[in-house]
Design a protein around this motif. Sequence first.
Motif, PDB file in Angstrom:
ATOM      1  N   VAL A  31      31.150  40.990  17.349  1.00 53.30           N
ATOM      2  CA  VAL A  31      32.382  40.801  18.107  1.00 53.30           C
ATOM      3  C   VAL A  31      32.234  39.613  19.048  1.00 53.30           C
ATOM      4  O   VAL A  31      31.124  39.171  19.354  1.00 53.30           O
ATOM      5  CB  VAL A  31      32.724  42.064  18.933  1.00 53.30           C
ATOM      6  CG1 VAL A  31      32.858  43.280  18.030  1.00 53.30           C
ATOM      7  CG2 VAL A  31      31.662  42.314  20.007  1.00 53.30           C
ATOM      8  N   SER A  32      33.360  39.119  19.501  1.00 54.08           N
ATOM      9  CA  SER A  32      33.394  38.113  20.558  1.00 54.08           C
ATOM     10  C   SER A  32      34.197  38.682  21.719  1.00 54.08           C
ATOM     11  O   SER A  32      35.003  39.601  21.545  1.00 54.08           O
ATOM     12  CB  SER A  32      34.014  36.808  20.047  1.00 54.08           C
ATOM     13  OG  SER A  32      35.260  37.049  19.422  1.00 54.08           O
ATOM     14  N   ILE A  33      33.973  38.153  22.906  1.00 50.94           N
ATOM     15  CA  ILE A  33      34.709  38.602  24.085  1.00 50.94           C
ATOM     16  C   ILE A  33      35.879  37.656  24.312  1.00 50.94           C
ATOM     17  O   ILE A  33      35.694  36.433  24.370  1.00 50.94           O
ATOM     18  CB  ILE A  33      33.799  38.636  25.325  1.00 50.94           C
ATOM     19  CG1 ILE A  33      32.621  39.587  25.092  1.00 50.94           C
ATOM     20  CG2 ILE A  33      34.582  39.080  26.554  1.00 50.94           C
ATOM     21  CD1 ILE A  33      31.634  39.625  26.250  1.00 50.94           C
ATOM     22  N   VAL A  34      37.075  38.216  24.430  1.00 50.10           N
ATOM     23  CA  VAL A  34      38.275  37.397  24.628  1.00 50.10           C
ATOM     24  C   VAL A  34      39.101  37.977  25.769  1.00 50.10           C
ATOM     25  O   VAL A  34      38.929  39.131  26.172  1.00 50.10           O
ATOM     26  CB  VAL A  34      39.131  37.332  23.340  1.00 50.10           C
ATOM     27  CG1 VAL A  34      38.349  36.695  22.200  1.00 50.10           C
ATOM     28  CG2 VAL A  34      39.620  38.722  22.943  1.00 50.10           C
ATOM     29  N   ASP A  35      40.002  37.167  26.270  1.00 50.31           N
ATOM     30  CA  ASP A  35      40.937  37.586  27.310  1.00 50.31           C
ATOM     31  C   ASP A  35      42.048  38.413  26.656  1.00 50.31           C
ATOM     32  O   ASP A  35      42.645  37.983  25.667  1.00 50.31           O
ATOM     33  CB  ASP A  35      41.522  36.348  27.987  1.00 50.31           C
ATOM     34  CG  ASP A  35      42.300  36.676  29.252  1.00 50.31           C
ATOM     35  OD1 ASP A  35      42.934  37.748  29.308  1.00 50.31           O
ATOM     36  OD2 ASP A  35      42.283  35.844  30.176  1.00 50.31           O
ATOM     37  N   GLY A  68      40.697  46.623  31.989  1.00 44.94           N
ATOM     38  CA  GLY A  68      39.888  45.408  32.019  1.00 44.94           C
ATOM     39  C   GLY A  68      40.627  44.206  31.461  1.00 44.94           C
ATOM     40  O   GLY A  68      41.451  44.319  30.552  1.00 44.94           O
ATOM     41  N   ARG A  69      40.320  43.041  31.998  1.00 45.40           N
ATOM     42  CA  ARG A  69      40.940  41.810  31.506  1.00 45.40           C
ATOM     43  C   ARG A  69      40.325  41.374  30.183  1.00 45.40           C
ATOM     44  O   ARG A  69      41.007  40.826  29.319  1.00 45.40           O
ATOM     45  CB  ARG A  69      40.779  40.696  32.544  1.00 45.40           C
ATOM     46  CG  ARG A  69      41.301  39.342  32.058  1.00 45.40           C
ATOM     47  CD  ARG A  69      41.188  38.263  33.113  1.00 45.40           C
ATOM     48  NE  ARG A  69      41.625  36.976  32.589  1.00 45.40           N
ATOM     49  CZ  ARG A  69      41.632  35.844  33.287  1.00 45.40           C
ATOM     50  NH1 ARG A  69      41.221  35.852  34.558  1.00 45.40           N
ATOM     51  NH2 ARG A  69      42.037  34.715  32.736  1.00 45.40           N
ATOM     52  N   TYR A  70      39.019  41.637  30.018  1.00 44.83           N
ATOM     53  CA  TYR A  70      38.313  41.138  28.837  1.00 44.83           C
ATOM     54  C   TYR A  70      38.079  42.271  27.839  1.00 44.83           C
ATOM     55  O   TYR A  70      37.819  43.420  28.215  1.00 44.83           O
ATOM     56  CB  TYR A  70      36.993  40.485  29.251  1.00 44.83           C
ATOM     57  CG  TYR A  70      37.226  39.293  30.151  1.00 44.83           C
ATOM     58  CD1 TYR A  70      37.676  38.090  29.629  1.00 44.83           C
ATOM     59  CD2 TYR A  70      37.043  39.395  31.530  1.00 44.83           C
ATOM     60  CE1 TYR A  70      37.921  36.998  30.455  1.00 44.83           C
ATOM     61  CE2 TYR A  70      37.286  38.310  32.359  1.00 44.83           C
ATOM     62  CZ  TYR A  70      37.726  37.118  31.817  1.00 44.83           C
ATOM     63  OH  TYR A  70      37.977  36.042  32.638  1.00 44.83           O
ATOM     64  N   LEU A 127      34.443  43.489  33.003  1.00 43.05           N
ATOM     65  CA  LEU A 127      33.793  42.263  33.457  1.00 43.05           C
ATOM     66  C   LEU A 127      34.673  41.559  34.475  1.00 43.05           C
ATOM     67  O   LEU A 127      35.887  41.467  34.303  1.00 43.05           O
ATOM     68  CB  LEU A 127      33.550  41.306  32.285  1.00 43.05           C
ATOM     69  CG  LEU A 127      32.525  41.684  31.219  1.00 43.05           C
ATOM     70  CD1 LEU A 127      32.407  40.557  30.199  1.00 43.05           C
ATOM     71  CD2 LEU A 127      31.171  41.982  31.835  1.00 43.05           C
ATOM     72  N   THR A 128      34.041  41.034  35.522  1.00 42.49           N
ATOM     73  CA  THR A 128      34.755  40.140  36.421  1.00 42.49           C
ATOM     74  C   THR A 128      34.801  38.756  35.774  1.00 42.49           C
ATOM     75  O   THR A 128      34.096  38.482  34.793  1.00 42.49           O
ATOM     76  CB  THR A 128      34.042  40.041  37.771  1.00 42.49           C
ATOM     77  OG1 THR A 128      32.759  39.425  37.575  1.00 42.49           O
ATOM     78  CG2 THR A 128      33.854  41.419  38.394  1.00 42.49           C
ATOM     79  N   ALA A 161      32.046  34.469  32.707  1.00 43.01           N
ATOM     80  CA  ALA A 161      31.598  33.080  32.596  1.00 43.01           C
ATOM     81  C   ALA A 161      30.098  32.992  32.344  1.00 43.01           C
ATOM     82  O   ALA A 161      29.623  32.088  31.651  1.00 43.01           O
ATOM     83  CB  ALA A 161      31.970  32.314  33.866  1.00 43.01           C
ATOM     84  N   ALA A 162      29.341  33.947  32.892  1.00 43.72           N
ATOM     85  CA  ALA A 162      27.883  33.880  32.792  1.00 43.72           C
ATOM     86  C   ALA A 162      27.314  34.645  31.609  1.00 43.72           C
ATOM     87  O   ALA A 162      26.143  34.465  31.262  1.00 43.72           O
ATOM     88  CB  ALA A 162      27.257  34.416  34.082  1.00 43.72           C
TER      89      ALA A 162
END
Length: 263
Positions: free
Chosen positions: A162-166, A185-187, A209-210, A215-216
């Motif tokens: 999987v990938s993390i998306v908005d 959650g946003r992500y 996630l924040t 980003a990190a």
Amino acid sequence: MIAPLLLSLAMSSTAGYSQTELRTLQYAVNSYAYSTSLEQFYRQCNEQDPEQYMVKQPDNTRLHSLLQLQLQLDVEQFISYVNANPKFQQRVPDDITLTDCTNHAGYQRILDRYELELFALEIATPVKVSKQSPESQRKQNQQLKVKQAAELLERSKAVAMVSIVDRNSLSTLEQANFLHPEYKGRYIYKVDQGWRNIPSRYMGMQSYLTDQQFAASPKNWLLLLDQHNQFIQVFSEANAKTYLNLLGKPEWHFDIQGNLQRR
């Protein structure tokens, strides 16, 4: 300052060793460090002027005996493991370097500490340290990783990359179709490809996630899911190589239009 000393154990982690056994290993490493410091100081002063400084050469007979008794290693084996294998690292005190041959108080201070560490090693719990070569240990550790990975995969009914998306990249209808109403959650995870059962195209994450964490963090992950598509384990792609090697080529994937394609 003496550099960190390295001691190889049978495994790359501390699993299988009690806290008392780990303390035994620390006492051995510390004792060796103090012994080395005293030996180096003796040689330095003896080379300068043995009659003036009269520094006594340390007697390491007791240390060698304790290494054999408590770790079942002779001194050559112990030194080899200390110097050769970075799997298990213990830091020794950083104030044990002696340079001034007239500093008798400093010498006595280190000698006293050496004696205390030897006493601690003497009464500590014995530990059997592996005498395997570093290469043999690496092979054994890799075999253990493969075994553990195979057991987790055996429990998994679905496995997905999987990938993390908005979530805002989805339409309102898509969010309603794919995400639980209580997921805030946003992500989210976007399922790209995988093996065995096919989970939902988009999934909420196991924790929110924040923006800073997003980003990190790595952007690609391997999910191991049970029959209810609940998380068994989650790995970043960089930490999932053993699992990916066992799985082989993906059995299905979603194309750019979001259509499911089977191999």
